[in-house]
Structures are given as C-alpha cells and as structure tokens.
Design an enzyme around this catalytic site. Structure first.
Site, PDB file in Angstrom:
ATOM      1  N   LYS A   1       0.818  -1.216   0.000  1.00 17.94           N
ATOM      2  CA  LYS A   1       0.000   0.000   0.000  1.00 17.94           C
ATOM      3  C   LYS A   1       0.847   1.260   0.000  1.00 17.94           C
ATOM      4  O   LYS A   1       0.498   2.241  -0.639  1.00 17.94           O
ATOM      5  CB  LYS A   1      -0.935   0.016   1.219  1.00 17.94           C
ATOM      6  CG  LYS A   1      -2.097  -0.963   1.114  1.00 17.94           C
ATOM      7  CD  LYS A   1      -3.078  -0.739   2.256  1.00 17.94           C
ATOM      8  CE  LYS A   1      -4.234  -1.735   2.204  1.00 17.94           C
ATOM      9  NZ  LYS A   1      -5.162  -1.518   3.329  1.00 17.94           N
TER      10      LYS A   1
ATOM     11  N   LYS B   1      -7.131 -11.008  -8.448  1.00 17.95           N
ATOM     12  CA  LYS B   1      -8.317 -11.079  -7.611  1.00 17.95           C
ATOM     13  C   LYS B   1      -9.221  -9.876  -7.913  1.00 17.95           C
ATOM     14  O   LYS B   1      -8.726  -8.787  -8.199  1.00 17.95           O
ATOM     15  CB  LYS B   1      -7.815 -11.019  -6.159  1.00 17.95           C
ATOM     16  CG  LYS B   1      -8.820 -11.219  -5.093  1.00 17.95           C
ATOM     17  CD  LYS B   1      -8.112 -11.328  -3.744  1.00 17.95           C
ATOM     18  CE  LYS B   1      -8.277 -10.029  -2.976  1.00 17.95           C
ATOM     19  NZ  LYS B   1      -8.078 -10.137  -1.544  1.00 17.95           N
TER      20      LYS B   1
ATOM     21  N   LYS C   1     -11.162  -3.750  -5.241  1.00 15.09           N
ATOM     22  CA  LYS C   1     -11.478  -2.364  -5.478  1.00 15.09           C
ATOM     23  C   LYS C   1     -10.230  -1.601  -5.911  1.00 15.09           C
ATOM     24  O   LYS C   1     -10.285  -0.737  -6.777  1.00 15.09           O
ATOM     25  CB  LYS C   1     -12.015  -1.753  -4.181  1.00 15.09           C
ATOM     26  CG  LYS C   1     -12.727  -0.467  -4.404  1.00 15.09           C
ATOM     27  CD  LYS C   1     -12.563   0.500  -3.245  1.00 15.09           C
ATOM     28  CE  LYS C   1     -12.836   1.900  -3.714  1.00 15.09           C
ATOM     29  NZ  LYS C   1     -11.867   2.862  -3.206  1.00 15.09           N
TER      30      LYS C   1
END
Ligand code: TRP
Length: 334
Positions: free
Chosen positions: A114, A197, A200
C-alpha cells in the site's frame, strides 16, 4: 457451552461491496451467525489510513452498514457497529503499539504494497500501524476466530504474537485468536483479468461487479467478461481462467456444482452461459439492493441500529480495557 466468538471487519471505502467481497467473505459472515457469537465492524478508523473525503466517508459508512444488514446480518443476533463509535479501539491500539517491534511492524507486506502504491513519502504512520489497530479490534472482543482471506493471514499472525506477548509480560489478559479458515469460499477473479483477484484497488470498473449495481450494468459486464477462443464451458484453471472464474461465480450463487454446470452448458457456447449467469447474479443482488436502499432511506433508524450495536460492543470492550489498564499498571481513574 458458549459459542465461539468471531470478529471481522470491513472498510467503508467503496460505494458498494463487490461480488468478490460477497462470495469471499460476507456470505460467510451471514452463515456464521448460526454457529458462532458474531461481532462485525465497519472499520472507519482503518479507512482513514488512506486519504478519505469526510462526506464520502460518512456516506460510505452508512452504505456499508446498510449492506451488512441487507445481506442478512441480523442486528438482534450479531453485534454490528462502527469502529469509531467505540474509542477503546484506538486506546488499545496505542498500548499494543508499545509492545510491537518497529522491525516486526516493518515486515508487514500489505504496508509495503500500500505504501508503494501511495508513494513512500505520502504513506502515513497510521498506514504503518494499521495491523496493530486490527489486532486491537480482535483482542478487545476476546475473539476466538477471525474469518479472513489469505491476504490477512500475516496480520492475524501479528495479532496472535501480540496477544501472547502481552499475556506473557503482564499476565493473562487476552484470548489468543485462531484463524477461521474460510472453507468453501469462492475466490473471485477480476472479470477482465482473471489472473488477479477482484478488488477495489486493483480492478478496473469493468472487472468488478458491485452488489448494488443496476441489473443492466451487471448484464453488460458479464457478457463482456474475458473468456478464451474456445467455446466449451469447462473449468480449467490454467487454460481457461476466465470461464473457470465465471463457473465459480455461478456455482457459488446458484448452489450447483461446477461439474453439473459443465454438463448443463456442454455445447451451448459462452453466449447462453453468460446470459443465464447474468440473471443468476441479478437475482441474487436485486433483493440486497432493495433492502439496502430501504435502510438508507431511513437514516435515523439505521443510525439507531448502529447506536445499539456500539453500545453492545462497548460493553465488551470496556471490560477488556479495564483488564488491560490494570495489568499494564495504569492508575485507576476516579
Ligand atoms: N484489514 C481487514 C481487511 O482489509 C479489515 C479489518 C480491520 C479486519 N480490522 C479487522 C478484519 C479485524 C478482521 C478482523 O480486510
């Protein structure tokens, strides 16, 4: 015998949950109500580890809660609440951060991912300590099990380490949680890129189906889902990942085995298969969407449900924090 307790959380960072969330986790949250004592949290404190617009966060928190109720999480059976309504989460997180090694926290791969995405210089300290807050969520409620996907395994390991370390250093305070391995969950891939996968943050809008999506758009996305140059509806993870993913979605929603679907659609081509799958998805999500809209239309009632949930959550959380404060050596406040 008391039922084992599960705790899980989901971030209010989208305008809708998606098919991957639903089949990969949320549907199990509903099922667990039959066998477990269930505590479910809309984790808005986690959401702000990345920048959020205040009005959007507020709206998305209500949308997230409404969807949880709409999919069948019963506020009389489960404790459903918003994380920031229970200040003990942030409080315990601080205490746990003081027994977490800097190097230990630095090894969390989700932070590396992230922060790389955010740009190393913009990543916040909150993003760095995210897993410690997650540990606090779990430990506050004496959770025995935590239903999470594979990507959360390392955070759960950290939670167990912190619980054991704290208990060892300060005396038995926390239940050491085990993972709840989600059996029979379908891992859903992106419709446009079956190698990744459905998510979002990684998927394009065309690759994701939202739970709250309008039927026309659901149909369009499924008809355009990436398949292959053959025509047979057959599961084959390596040679036919797109079709395999669609079969998995169909099977999970219709409760029919992949083998039986393969038989039914043998020789019918992708067109018919996709058209019928689209209706299965639309039929599954339409009632959820309706119930969500109804709940959102009565904000006062929704907020009341969350207030009740927070009160129940706090009752447990304050007891845990009393043990923590005592065992750490904080003076009782009068
Ligand atoms: N990190 C989890 C996720 O991204 C969300 C979460 C926050 C969570 N606190 C939790 C999950 C506690 C399980 C238990 O999916």
């Amino acid at each position: 015998m008391a039922r084992p307790r599960v705790f899980s959380g989901i971030q209010p960072t989208a305008d809708s949950f998606h098919l991957g969330n639903y089949l990969g986790a949320l549907r199990q949250w509903v099922a667990l109500q039959q066998t477990h004592d269930t505590v479910y949290c809309v984790v808005d404190l986690h959401a702000i580890t990345l920048p959020q617009k205040p009005a959007e966060l507020r709206r998305r928190s209500r949308v997230a809660a409404a969807q949880l109720f709409a999919i069948g999480i019963d506020p009389d059976t489960s404790i459903v609440f918003v994380q920031s309504h229970v200040p003990e989460h942030a409080e315990l997180s601080w205490v746990l951060s003081c027994i977490t090694g800097f190097g230990e926290a630095s090894r969390m791969v989700q932070f590396k991912d992230k922060s790389a995405k955010a740009g190393a210089d913009t990543a916040s300290v909150g993003l760095f300590t995210y897993p410690i807050l997650q540990a606090a969520d779990i430990l506050l409620y004496d959770a025995d099990q935590v239903p999470v996907g594979e990507d959360q395994r390392q955070h759960l390991e950290l939670t167990r380490d912190l619980a054991q370390r704290f208990n060892h250093r300060f005396g038995k305070t926390f239940v050491v949680p085990g993972p709840y391995i989600l059996t029979e969950v379908a891992k859903i891939a992106d419709l446009q890129d079956p190698a990744i996968k459905m998510s979002k943050s990684a998927s394009s809008p065309q690759g994701i189906i939202d739970v709250l999506e309008v039927p026309e758009s659901v149909r369009r996305k499924i008809l355009r889902a990436v398949t292959d140059n053959e025509a047979d509806v057959r599961a084959d993870e390596t040679a036919k990942p797109g079709v395999t993913n669609l079969l998995r979605v169909y099977s999970a929603l219709a409760g029919e085995s992949v083998a039986s679907l393969e038989q039914r659609y043998a020789g019918s081509g992708y067109g018919t298969f996709k058209k019928e799958l689209a209706e299965v998805v639309v039929d599954a999500f339409a009632p959820i969407r309706e119930r969500t809209e109804k709940l959102l239309a009565n904000e006062a009632e929704l907020d009341r449900l969350l207030e009740v949930g927070a009160a129940k959550a706090r009752e447990i959380a304050t007891k845990t924090m009393t043990r923590v404060r005592d065992n750490v050596g904080f003076l009782p406040a009068r």
